[in-house]
Design an enzyme around this catalytic site. Structure first.
Site, PDB file in Angstrom:
ATOM      1  N   SER A  21      19.256  19.021  -8.551  1.00 36.74           N
ATOM      2  CA  SER A  21      19.456  18.621  -9.950  1.00 36.74           C
ATOM      3  C   SER A  21      20.452  19.557 -10.620  1.00 36.74           C
ATOM      4  CB  SER A  21      18.122  18.680 -10.697  1.00 36.74           C
ATOM      5  OG  SER A  21      17.734  20.041 -10.852  1.00 36.74           O
ATOM      6  N   MET A  22      20.676  19.340 -11.884  1.00 38.02           N
ATOM      7  CA  MET A  22      21.489  20.287 -12.633  1.00 38.02           C
ATOM      8  C   MET A  22      20.753  21.630 -12.718  1.00 38.02           C
ATOM      9  SD  MET A  22      23.227  18.124 -15.593  1.00 38.02           S
ATOM     10  CE  MET A  22      24.508  16.951 -15.155  1.00 38.02           C
ATOM     11  N   GLY A  25      21.594  25.626  -8.893  1.00 40.09           N
ATOM     12  CA  GLY A  25      22.310  26.639  -8.128  1.00 40.09           C
ATOM     13  C   GLY A  25      23.133  26.087  -6.968  1.00 40.09           C
ATOM     14  N   THR A  27      26.337  25.038  -6.915  1.00 44.80           N
ATOM     15  CA  THR A  27      27.679  25.619  -6.838  1.00 44.80           C
ATOM     16  C   THR A  27      27.618  27.084  -6.416  1.00 44.80           C
ATOM     17  OG1 THR A  27      28.446  24.068  -8.500  1.00 44.80           O
ATOM     18  CG2 THR A  27      29.837  25.973  -8.088  1.00 44.80           C
ATOM     19  N   GLU A  93      31.031  19.101  -6.954  1.00 50.72           N
ATOM     20  CA  GLU A  93      30.772  17.889  -7.750  1.00 50.72           C
ATOM     21  C   GLU A  93      31.025  16.636  -6.905  1.00 50.72           C
ATOM     22  OE1 GLU A  93      29.423  18.080 -10.620  1.00 50.72           O
ATOM     23  OE2 GLU A  93      30.034  19.963 -11.560  1.00 50.72           O
ATOM     24  N   CYS A 149      11.527  23.641 -13.878  1.00 54.31           N
ATOM     25  CA  CYS A 149      11.241  22.716 -14.982  1.00 54.31           C
ATOM     26  C   CYS A 149      11.064  23.514 -16.275  1.00 54.31           C
ATOM     27  CB  CYS A 149       9.989  21.909 -14.677  1.00 54.31           C
ATOM     28  SG  CYS A 149       9.494  20.832 -16.036  1.00 54.31           S
ATOM     29  N   CYS A 152       7.153  22.957 -17.632  1.00 48.42           N
ATOM     30  CA  CYS A 152       5.909  23.429 -17.018  1.00 48.42           C
ATOM     31  C   CYS A 152       6.126  24.553 -16.011  1.00 48.42           C
ATOM     32  CB  CYS A 152       5.185  22.256 -16.353  1.00 48.42           C
ATOM     33  SG  CYS A 152       6.026  21.672 -14.880  1.00 48.42           S
ATOM     34  N   CYS A 181      10.646  18.727 -13.621  1.00 50.37           N
ATOM     35  CA  CYS A 181       9.939  18.255 -12.435  1.00 50.37           C
ATOM     36  C   CYS A 181       9.745  16.741 -12.588  1.00 50.37           C
ATOM     37  CB  CYS A 181       8.597  18.962 -12.290  1.00 50.37           C
ATOM     38  SG  CYS A 181       7.395  18.458 -13.521  1.00 50.37           S
ATOM     39  N   CYS A 184       7.260  15.760 -15.625  1.00 51.94           N
ATOM     40  CA  CYS A 184       7.781  15.997 -16.977  1.00 51.94           C
ATOM     41  C   CYS A 184       8.986  15.094 -17.249  1.00 51.94           C
ATOM     42  CB  CYS A 184       8.164  17.458 -17.165  1.00 51.94           C
ATOM     43  SG  CYS A 184       6.735  18.565 -17.086  1.00 51.94           S
TER      44      CYS A 184
HETATM   45 ZN    ZN Z   1       7.439  19.954 -15.285  1.00 56.71          ZN
END
Ligand code: ZN
Length: 201
Positions: A21-22, A25, A27, A93, A149, A152, A181, A184
């Site tokens: 995900s964004m 880490g 890159t 990217e 996340c 949480c 996560c 969430c």
């Molecule tokens: Zn979460």
């Protein structure tokens, strides 16, 4: 942690994918591997899609400002012309590249090159992103990195978009997305939907 493979006999190329995900880490991990290749005296080049102009046009910029120069290119086929004499081809990217990227990466690997591609595996809707799923299928090595996340503290796999804009390619990160996560992420989407239905903006 990923360690570079050793080869017996005839050296061939291969494909590595770093996804997540964004803020996970990706890159930073790409840069870590490329720096190690440089230490090993290998010729390294990095490319990124031209669509990504968030930062300096000539750099792969990661969030901790640990950066390496990169060349922006319009299409993945351009890679085939630009990697003469290069042993390690970095792609940042990767999700923003066209659907030819997996085929191009395989051609480069057959030419003996090590291809390391970093990219978002899912867009903000949680869907596989651009050429990433196909690239993952043909890669020898896959590393999925995780953010944390913000709600949480569990491992985050999703990029949650904080604005309601509908376009998939919305660049710029810090104010627009947060890592979440699975739970969430989905809770946020449900709350957004309810707010929309109640006419709250
Ligand atoms: Zn979460």
């Amino acid at each position: 942690m990923f360690l570079e493979p050793h080869f017996k006999g005839q050296r061939s190329g291969w494909i590595e994918v770093i996804c997540g995900s964004m803020f996970s880490g990706k890159t930073e991990e790409l840069i870590r591997r490329l720096k190690r290749a440089k230490i090993a005296n290998q010729k390294v080049e990095i490319f990124k899609p031209r669509v990504d102009t968030r930062y300096d046009d000539r750099k792969v910029v990661s969030h901790d400002e640990n950066s390496i120069l990169a060349t922006p290119i319009e299409s993945s086929k351009k890679l085939l012309e630009l990697v003469e004499g290069v042993s390690v081809v970095g792609v940042d990217e990767a999700q923003f590249f066209d659907m030819d990227l997996p085929e191009v990466a395989q051609m480069l690997a057959l030419r003996g090159k090590r291809v390391i591609a970093a990219g978002l595996d899912m867009d903000y809707k949680g869907r596989p992103f651009g050429p990433m799923p196909n690239l993952l299928s043909v890669a020898e090595y896959i590393t999925k990195v995780h953010a944390i996340c913000q709600h949480c503290g569990n491992l985050a796999t999703h990029s949650y978009r904080l604005t309601m804009e509908g376009d998939t390619v919305v660049l710029g990160e810090k104010d627009l997305y947060e890592p979440r996560c699975r739970t969430c992420y989905h809770m946020g989407n449900i709350l957004n939907l309810q707010a929309k239905e109640n006419g709250v903006k």
